[in-house]
Design an enzyme around this catalytic site. Structure first.
Site, mmCIF file in Angstrom:
data_model
loop_
_atom_site.group_PDB
_atom_site.id
_atom_site.type_symbol
_atom_site.label_atom_id
_atom_site.label_comp_id
_atom_site.label_asym_id
_atom_site.label_seq_id
_atom_site.Cartn_x
_atom_site.Cartn_y
_atom_site.Cartn_z
ATOM 1 N N ARG A 102 0.855 -1.194 0.000
ATOM 2 C CA ARG A 102 0.000 0.000 0.000
ATOM 3 C C ARG A 102 0.886 1.238 0.000
ATOM 4 N NH1 ARG A 102 -5.609 -1.067 3.139
ATOM 5 N NH2 ARG A 102 -6.523 -0.858 1.080
ATOM 6 N N GLN A 107 -1.028 2.435 -6.032
ATOM 7 C CA GLN A 107 -2.450 2.707 -5.800
ATOM 8 C C GLN A 107 -3.328 2.187 -6.932
ATOM 9 O OE1 GLN A 107 -2.774 6.900 -5.014
ATOM 10 N NE2 GLN A 107 -2.433 6.640 -2.820
ATOM 11 N N ASP A 110 -4.043 -1.593 -6.473
ATOM 12 C CA ASP A 110 -4.514 -2.012 -5.150
ATOM 13 C C ASP A 110 -5.931 -2.579 -5.239
ATOM 14 O OD1 ASP A 110 -5.184 -2.338 -2.511
ATOM 15 O OD2 ASP A 110 -4.726 -0.281 -1.896
ATOM 16 N N SER A 113 -8.325 -2.171 -2.122
ATOM 17 C CA SER A 113 -9.029 -0.892 -2.011
ATOM 18 C C SER A 113 -10.180 -0.802 -3.006
ATOM 19 C CB SER A 113 -8.051 0.272 -2.230
ATOM 20 O OG SER A 113 -7.150 0.370 -1.146
ATOM 21 N N TYR A 207 -3.506 0.082 8.198
ATOM 22 C CA TYR A 207 -4.357 -0.719 9.076
ATOM 23 C C TYR A 207 -4.092 -0.361 10.530
ATOM 24 C CZ TYR A 207 -5.132 -3.581 4.938
ATOM 25 O OH TYR A 207 -5.469 -4.002 3.678
#
Length: 370
Positions: A102, A107, A110, A113, A207
């Site tokens: 991450r 991005q 990902d 997500s 997280y």
């Protein structure tokens, strides 16, 4: 893969083969793939250099791959060590979508997500559908109907999308997350951030850290009045590869009012709500509890499109452009942080260190590197 992105791969010089009916559940018939330049082939796996899928191939299908074939899919390494061993022993290079680091550069790759975005939206829609009342404020000649009160626990990608969707539908939304940075993100969505007198739990990779049982018990006590006042509760706290934290007890649910709704997105990874069952609606006290089960698949169109774009971006990173003969080469650079971080097995070895350590604790197996 979705038909509209097949051209991205053929543009790299790759040949694309799709198994028959692969896109039917997302409303993409075989004819669309053929028109986009793919070959619809029931025996595609036998000659594939790279196999992409949503769920991982089962061991019997892995056994049919040629040594050196690469796979890219979601791959729950902590719960499927048998599959990791099968991939390793078959000399398959396996990449796990959920292990993509991450970081900013990754991005667009990902998949966690992108699928969480779909899940968060779906959760809010489910809550609205189960509630037997309006979400928005309504002022009429017959009287005023107050807006529904929605509480969201967890403000990651899924939680923020649930907040945004519930707000767009007109509900009054309050939300809580154990990470300090989440409060500002909650407010940016137009919701009220619930602030408890507790230490925050910032972790790595976006997280939260695991909490002690004492802190968890105190958190439940402090959240109880907010949940009791809610018409709908949506819980989204989960960490890939680990059991979801238990945030809401049976007794907390029983304090909710008549017609209350609870939506537990994490039900299929252990559940945030005591008593939730993945794929079912159960009743506890006055409340209906909806347990999420493979929630992105409940919106297969957008989920497939987003995941396919993640896949294309990853494959582009790992593909050497077409040469003078027009042929592309799948050539992952294992010095690249994204490639190395998402690789589980390669050349007969388990490269993902936590999985390798877990397998060693289970005892030596055939093919385990010295």
């Amino acid at each position: 893969m979705v038909p509209e992105l097949v051209g991205k791969l053929t543009g790299l010089g790759a040949e694309v083969a799709v198994e028959p009916a692969a896109g039917e559940q997302a409303d993409h018939p075989d004819e669309e793939y053929a028109a986009a330049g793919a070959v619809v082939d029931p025996d595609a796996l036998a000659s594939a250099d790279v196999v992409v899928s949503v769920q991982p191939l089962e061991a019997d299908r892995v056994a049919g791959l040629r040594a050196g074939t690469a796979t890219l899919s979601f791959l729950p390494v902590s719960t499927r060590p048998d599959l990791v061993v099968a991939l390793r022993d078959a000399q398959v290079t396996a990449f796990a979508a959920e292990l993509v680091p991450r970081i900013s550069r990754a991005q667009s790759m990902d998949a966690l997500s992108s699928q969480a975005l779909v899940s968060g939206y779906r959760c809010a829609i489910v809550a609205a559908g189960l509630l037997r009342r309006f979400l928005p404020l309504n002022m009429t000649a017959a009287g005023t109907v107050p807006p529904a009160q929605v509480v969201v626990l967890g403000a990651g990608v899924a939680g923020l999308q649930a907040i945004a969707t519930a707000k767009r539908l007109g509900a009054v939304v309050k939300a809580y997350d154990v990470r300090a940075a989440a409060a500002e993100e909650i407010r940016s969505m137009g919701a009220q951030a619930i602030e408890l007198d507790l230490e925050t739990l910032e972790g790595t990779g976006g997280y939260a850290r695991e909490m002690t049982e004492d802190r968890a018990a105190r958190q439940r006590d402090l959240l109880t009045p907010y949940i009791a006042d809610a018409d709908a509760l949506i819980t989204t706290a989960a960490v890939p590869g680990r059991t979801a934290p238990m945030l809401v007890t049976d007794q907390m649910v029983r304090q909710m009012g008549p017609g209350a709704v609870v939506v537990d997105l994490a039900a299929d990874s252990g559940g945030n709500v005591e008593g939730s069952v993945a794929g079912k609606v159960v009743r506890v006290g006055n409340a209906q509890i909806w347990g999420g089960a493979n929630v992105p698949s409940q919106m297969p169109g957008p989920a497939s499109k987003l995941y396919a774009q993640n896949v294309v971006n990853l494959l582009t990173l790992m593909t050497r452009p077409a040469d003078e003969d027009g042929a592309a080469a799948f050539a992952p650079d294992f010095d690249d942080e994204i490639v190395a971080g998402s690789c589980v097995t390669h050349a007969g070895e388990v490269r993902h260190e936590p999985t390798r350590d877990a397998l060693r604790q289970q005892g030596p197996t055939e093919g385990d590197p010295a």
